[in-house]
Design a protein around this motif. Sequence first.
Motif, PDB file in Angstrom:
ATOM      1  N   ALA A  54       0.834  -1.205   0.000  1.00 35.82           N
ATOM      2  CA  ALA A  54       0.000   0.000   0.000  1.00 35.82           C
ATOM      3  C   ALA A  54       0.867   1.253   0.000  1.00 35.82           C
ATOM      4  O   ALA A  54       0.603   2.217  -0.736  1.00 35.82           O
ATOM      5  CB  ALA A  54      -0.939  -0.007   1.201  1.00 35.82           C
ATOM      6  N   VAL A  55       1.908   1.246   0.832  1.00 35.78           N
ATOM      7  CA  VAL A  55       2.819   2.394   0.901  1.00 35.78           C
ATOM      8  C   VAL A  55       3.546   2.569  -0.430  1.00 35.78           C
ATOM      9  O   VAL A  55       3.711   3.696  -0.915  1.00 35.78           O
ATOM     10  CB  VAL A  55       3.813   2.220   2.060  1.00 35.78           C
ATOM     11  CG1 VAL A  55       4.921   3.272   1.988  1.00 35.78           C
ATOM     12  CG2 VAL A  55       3.086   2.318   3.393  1.00 35.78           C
ATOM     13  N   ASP A  56       3.972   1.454  -1.035  1.00 34.31           N
ATOM     14  CA  ASP A  56       4.648   1.534  -2.333  1.00 34.31           C
ATOM     15  C   ASP A  56       3.735   2.164  -3.375  1.00 34.31           C
ATOM     16  O   ASP A  56       4.175   2.969  -4.204  1.00 34.31           O
ATOM     17  CB  ASP A  56       5.083   0.142  -2.795  1.00 34.31           C
ATOM     18  CG  ASP A  56       6.273  -0.395  -2.008  1.00 34.31           C
ATOM     19  OD1 ASP A  56       6.936   0.420  -1.320  1.00 34.31           O
ATOM     20  OD2 ASP A  56       6.540  -1.606  -2.074  1.00 34.31           O
ATOM     21  N   GLY A  62       2.968   9.556  -5.667  1.00 32.45           N
ATOM     22  CA  GLY A  62       3.518  10.828  -5.241  1.00 32.45           C
ATOM     23  C   GLY A  62       2.941  11.385  -3.969  1.00 32.45           C
ATOM     24  O   GLY A  62       3.172  12.548  -3.625  1.00 32.45           O
ATOM     25  N   ILE A  63       2.198  10.578  -3.226  1.00 33.13           N
ATOM     26  CA  ILE A  63       1.574  11.050  -1.994  1.00 33.13           C
ATOM     27  C   ILE A  63       2.508  10.886  -0.804  1.00 33.13           C
ATOM     28  O   ILE A  63       2.554  11.733   0.096  1.00 33.13           O
ATOM     29  CB  ILE A  63       0.254  10.302  -1.757  1.00 33.13           C
ATOM     30  CG1 ILE A  63      -0.728  10.646  -2.880  1.00 33.13           C
ATOM     31  CG2 ILE A  63      -0.347  10.642  -0.393  1.00 33.13           C
ATOM     32  CD1 ILE A  63      -1.986   9.816  -2.865  1.00 33.13           C
ATOM     33  N   LEU A  64       3.270   9.810  -0.805  1.00 34.06           N
ATOM     34  CA  LEU A  64       4.198   9.531   0.287  1.00 34.06           C
ATOM     35  C   LEU A  64       5.634   9.498  -0.225  1.00 34.06           C
ATOM     36  O   LEU A  64       5.873   9.275  -1.417  1.00 34.06           O
ATOM     37  CB  LEU A  64       3.873   8.191   0.960  1.00 34.06           C
ATOM     38  CG  LEU A  64       2.472   8.014   1.552  1.00 34.06           C
ATOM     39  CD1 LEU A  64       2.333   6.624   2.154  1.00 34.06           C
ATOM     40  CD2 LEU A  64       2.169   9.083   2.600  1.00 34.06           C
ATOM     41  N   THR A  72       8.379   6.940   6.755  1.00 35.73           N
ATOM     42  CA  THR A  72       7.551   7.326   5.613  1.00 35.73           C
ATOM     43  C   THR A  72       6.838   8.629   5.933  1.00 35.73           C
ATOM     44  O   THR A  72       6.234   8.770   6.999  1.00 35.73           O
ATOM     45  CB  THR A  72       6.520   6.226   5.297  1.00 35.73           C
ATOM     46  OG1 THR A  72       7.211   5.008   5.004  1.00 35.73           O
ATOM     47  CG2 THR A  72       5.678   6.613   4.098  1.00 35.73           C
ATOM     48  N   TYR A  73       6.904   9.569   5.005  1.00 39.36           N
ATOM     49  CA  TYR A  73       6.365  10.910   5.228  1.00 39.36           C
ATOM     50  C   TYR A  73       5.379  11.301   4.123  1.00 39.36           C
ATOM     51  O   TYR A  73       5.439  10.776   3.010  1.00 39.36           O
ATOM     52  CB  TYR A  73       7.505  11.938   5.246  1.00 39.36           C
ATOM     53  CG  TYR A  73       8.487  11.765   6.370  1.00 39.36           C
ATOM     54  CD1 TYR A  73       8.418  12.568   7.509  1.00 39.36           C
ATOM     55  CD2 TYR A  73       9.488  10.799   6.298  1.00 39.36           C
ATOM     56  CE1 TYR A  73       9.329  12.412   8.545  1.00 39.36           C
ATOM     57  CE2 TYR A  73      10.395  10.636   7.337  1.00 39.36           C
ATOM     58  CZ  TYR A  73      10.314  11.444   8.454  1.00 39.36           C
ATOM     59  OH  TYR A  73      11.202  11.280   9.473  1.00 39.36           O
ATOM     60  N   VAL A  74       4.514  12.239   4.458  1.00 42.27           N
ATOM     61  CA  VAL A  74       3.613  12.815   3.461  1.00 42.27           C
ATOM     62  C   VAL A  74       4.428  13.778   2.609  1.00 42.27           C
ATOM     63  O   VAL A  74       5.138  14.640   3.138  1.00 42.27           O
ATOM     64  CB  VAL A  74       2.439  13.559   4.125  1.00 42.27           C
ATOM     65  CG1 VAL A  74       1.555  14.211   3.057  1.00 42.27           C
ATOM     66  CG2 VAL A  74       1.633  12.604   4.980  1.00 42.27           C
ATOM     67  N   ARG A  75       4.331  13.605   1.306  1.00 42.52           N
ATOM     68  CA  ARG A  75       5.076  14.476   0.412  1.00 42.52           C
ATOM     69  C   ARG A  75       4.409  15.842   0.363  1.00 42.52           C
ATOM     70  O   ARG A  75       3.233  15.987   0.678  1.00 42.52           O
ATOM     71  CB  ARG A  75       5.126  13.880  -0.992  1.00 42.52           C
ATOM     72  CG  ARG A  75       6.108  14.589  -1.908  1.00 42.52           C
ATOM     73  CD  ARG A  75       6.616  13.656  -2.964  1.00 42.52           C
ATOM     74  NE  ARG A  75       7.733  14.251  -3.691  1.00 42.52           N
ATOM     75  CZ  ARG A  75       8.667  13.548  -4.297  1.00 42.52           C
ATOM     76  NH1 ARG A  75       8.639  12.242  -4.261  1.00 42.52           N
ATOM     77  NH2 ARG A  75       9.650  14.152  -4.951  1.00 42.52           N
ATOM     78  N   GLY A  76       5.169  16.851  -0.048  1.00 46.31           N
ATOM     79  CA  GLY A  76       4.623  18.208  -0.148  1.00 46.31           C
ATOM     80  C   GLY A  76       3.558  18.294  -1.222  1.00 46.31           C
ATOM     81  O   GLY A  76       3.257  17.327  -1.921  1.00 46.31           O
TER      82      GLY A  76
END
Length: 263
Positions: A54-56, A62-64, A72-76
Amino acid sequence: MQINPGAAEFPHRQIAAQLKAQVRRGDWGPGERLPSIPAIAEMFGVAKQTVQRAVDQLRVEGILITKPGSGTYVRGTRRRLNRLSRGRYGGFRGYHTDLAARYRQQLVSVGRAPAPPEVADAFGVADGTELLCRRHLVRTEDSPVEVGASWFLPADTAGTTLERGEAFGRPLYQEAEEATGRQYVTATDTITARQPSREEAETLQIRPDTPVLHLLHVAYDARRKPIEVAQATWPGPMTTLTEEYRIPAPTPTPDPDPGLILG
């Protein structure tokens, strides 16, 4: 947080959809770290491998973004490309001031390089012909968002400032007009989606399977001769293209000639 084992959608996609919804709601803001993979797996009652898939998926979208050894972080926010390459010329043939405030362009290299096929075709020369190439990288505060290059014919640039390995204090096209003695009159933009090269993926800090948007921009003079052929490549899921334009009013239908007999 839960999944529906009887649903047609795969469990990892159900998890991805729920994580995406939480990001959209603001449960995790840009730059905020998500719980660990084991913690999320425990929340959903699934194996860690399912959460990893799911993370992949959300990384490809482009969300994470995953930072090795950190989490794992939320992307800008997404980069919005307003009016495509027209923005480089602006309303008064100059860069929009808001672009300079949001993005920083770094000159990477200047020198002769073999022309890739699309550039060679635009100039009407053979593949691999040595042309002058000015490569650049565009960054926001937290990440690279564009790799690009501007190509010129050596005959147009020999002995000019365009051969210097330095950035100019004005838009490149203005420097090119002065250096070549030719004015940009028309231009064409061609956008395609593709997989990134290994170098592009590493530079843009994206997975190798993340699609990119690629722009080929060809600027012509009054005789329809190319002055500059520019390339730009952006991470597809993190980029939105917005084109705003006016819709012409309907043309009034002329009244029929009263002397015309219809039958």
